[in-house]
Motif scaffolding. Structure first.
Motif, short mmCIF file in Angstrom:
data_model
loop_
_atom_site.label_atom_id
_atom_site.label_comp_id
_atom_site.label_asym_id
_atom_site.label_seq_id
_atom_site.Cartn_x
_atom_site.Cartn_y
_atom_site.Cartn_z
N GLU A 26 0.80 -1.23 0.00
CA GLU A 26 0.00 0.00 0.00
C GLU A 26 0.84 1.28 0.00
O GLU A 26 0.29 2.36 -0.21
N SER A 27 2.13 1.15 0.24
CA SER A 27 2.95 2.36 0.24
C SER A 27 3.82 2.48 -1.01
O SER A 27 4.59 3.44 -1.14
N VAL B 76 -4.86 -3.04 -2.05
CA VAL B 76 -5.10 -4.34 -1.44
C VAL B 76 -6.59 -4.42 -1.14
O VAL B 76 -7.09 -3.75 -0.24
N ILE B 77 -7.31 -5.23 -1.92
CA ILE B 77 -8.76 -5.37 -1.73
C ILE B 77 -9.02 -6.32 -0.56
O ILE B 77 -9.88 -6.06 0.28
N ASN B 78 -8.30 -7.41 -0.50
CA ASN B 78 -8.32 -8.30 0.65
C ASN B 78 -7.01 -9.11 0.64
O ASN B 78 -6.13 -8.82 -0.18
N GLU B 79 -6.90 -10.13 1.50
CA GLU B 79 -5.61 -10.81 1.68
C GLU B 79 -5.13 -11.58 0.44
O GLU B 79 -3.98 -12.00 0.37
N PHE C 94 -5.65 -8.75 -9.56
CA PHE C 94 -4.66 -9.79 -9.35
C PHE C 94 -5.09 -10.68 -8.18
O PHE C 94 -5.32 -10.18 -7.08
N THR C 95 -5.20 -11.97 -8.42
CA THR C 95 -5.48 -12.93 -7.35
C THR C 95 -4.16 -13.57 -6.95
O THR C 95 -3.57 -14.33 -7.72
N GLU D 149 -17.81 -1.27 -8.25
CA GLU D 149 -17.35 -1.02 -6.87
C GLU D 149 -15.83 -1.11 -6.80
O GLU D 149 -15.16 -0.24 -6.23
N MET D 150 -15.29 -2.17 -7.37
CA MET D 150 -13.83 -2.33 -7.31
C MET D 150 -13.15 -1.25 -8.16
O MET D 150 -12.08 -0.75 -7.81
#
Ligand SMILES: Cc1cc2nc3c(=O)[nH]c(=O)nc-3n(C[C@H](O)[C@H](O)[C@H](O)COP(=O)(O)O)c2cc1C
Length: 188
Positions: free
Chosen positions: A48-49, A78-81, A156-157, A136-137
Motif C-alpha cells: 500500500e505504500s 489491497v482489496i483483501n488478503e 490480481f489474485t 465497486e472495485m
C-alpha cells in the motif's frame, strides 16, 4: 517461510539446476514448509505504500515481457488478503500487458523499496475488467486526484509470494523523502 512460491517457481528444470549446483536438499525442504499465500500485516502496508512496481506478463509466443507501473503511493490497492487491484490509466496504447493478461491470465509482480532495501515478489492470476464489470472495485482502485484517465481495471489474485534478501539493493530516496529529511534536519 515458503509462501507457496515453490509450487510455481520450482519447475523440473529448476530442480535439475538445484541438483546440479548442490542446493537441491535445502530447496526440497523449503517445498515442504507449507502453502500459505494470504498476504499478512507485513506485506499489506508494504504494497500500500508503493509508488511503483514492475509487472511481468507472458505472451502467447512464450516471450516474457516486463513493464514498469507507477502512480500515487498506494495505487496498487489491497482489496483483501488475496486480491489486489490497479486502475489502468490511458497510456501509450500498445496494450502489451493487457493483451498478455487476456491471453495467459498470469503475472509476476516485483515491488521494491529502496530506502528500507526490501523487495517482494508476487505470483498472481490476473484479469482485465472494464468499469461496467465491477463498478465497486473500479471506484475503490481509482484515485480521482490523480490527473489521468482510467481506462480499465487490472485485478490480481495472489497465488504465492516471497521476500528476497536485502543484498545488493542500494538505498535510494525520492525528492519527497529527501525534502522531508532536510526539513527534519532544519527543525533539529
Ligand atoms: C501520457 C502518458 C501517461 C502515462 N502515465 C502512466 C502512469 O501514470 N503510470 C503507468 O504505470 N503508466 C503510465 N503510462 C503508460 C505506459 O506508457 C503504458 O501505456 C502502460 O504501462 C502499458 O504498457 P504496455 O502496453 O507495455 O503494457 C503513461 C503513458 C502515457 C503516454
Amino acid at each position: 517461510m515458503n509462501r507457496n512460491f515453490t509450487k510455481y517457481a520450482y519447475t523440473d528444470s529448476v530442480r535439475d539446476a538445484q541438483e546440479q549446483y548442490g542446493s537441491r536438499r535445502g530447496n526440497a525442504s523449503m517445498e515442504k514448509s507449507g502453502d500459505r499465500f494470504e498476504l499478512t500485516p507485513r506485506e499489506i502496508p508494504f504494497i500500500e505504500s508503493r509508488d511503483s512496481f514492475f509487472m511481468a506478463t507472458v505472451g502467447e509466443n512464450d516471450w516474457p515481457y516486463m513493464q514498469h507501473r507507477g502512480g500515487p503511493p498506494g495505487f496498487l490497492k489491497v482489496i483483501n488478503e488475496t486480491t489486489l487491484a490497479m486502475a489502468d490509466y490511458r497510456g501509450n496504447r500498445q496494450y502489451i500487458s493487457v493483451g498478455n493478461i487476456n491471453a495467459s491470465g498470469r503475472v509476476a509482480l516485483f515491488l521494491i523499496d529502496y530506502p528500507s532495501r526490501n523487495r517482494l515478489k508476487i505470483w498472481a492470476e490476473a484479469e482485465v475488467l472494464e468499469s461496467s464489470e465491477n463498478p465497486e472495485m473500479f471506484a475503490a482502485a481509482s484515485d480521482p486526484e490523480y490527473g489521468a484517465v482510467v481506462e480499465r481495471l487490472m485485478v490480481f489474485t495472489v497465488k504465492a509470494f516471497d521476500w528476497n534478501c536485502q543484498q545488493h539493493i542500494t538505498p535510494r530516496f525520492t525528492h519527497e523523502q529527501i525534502r522531508q529529511g532536510l526539513a527534519q534536519l532544519a527543525t533539529e
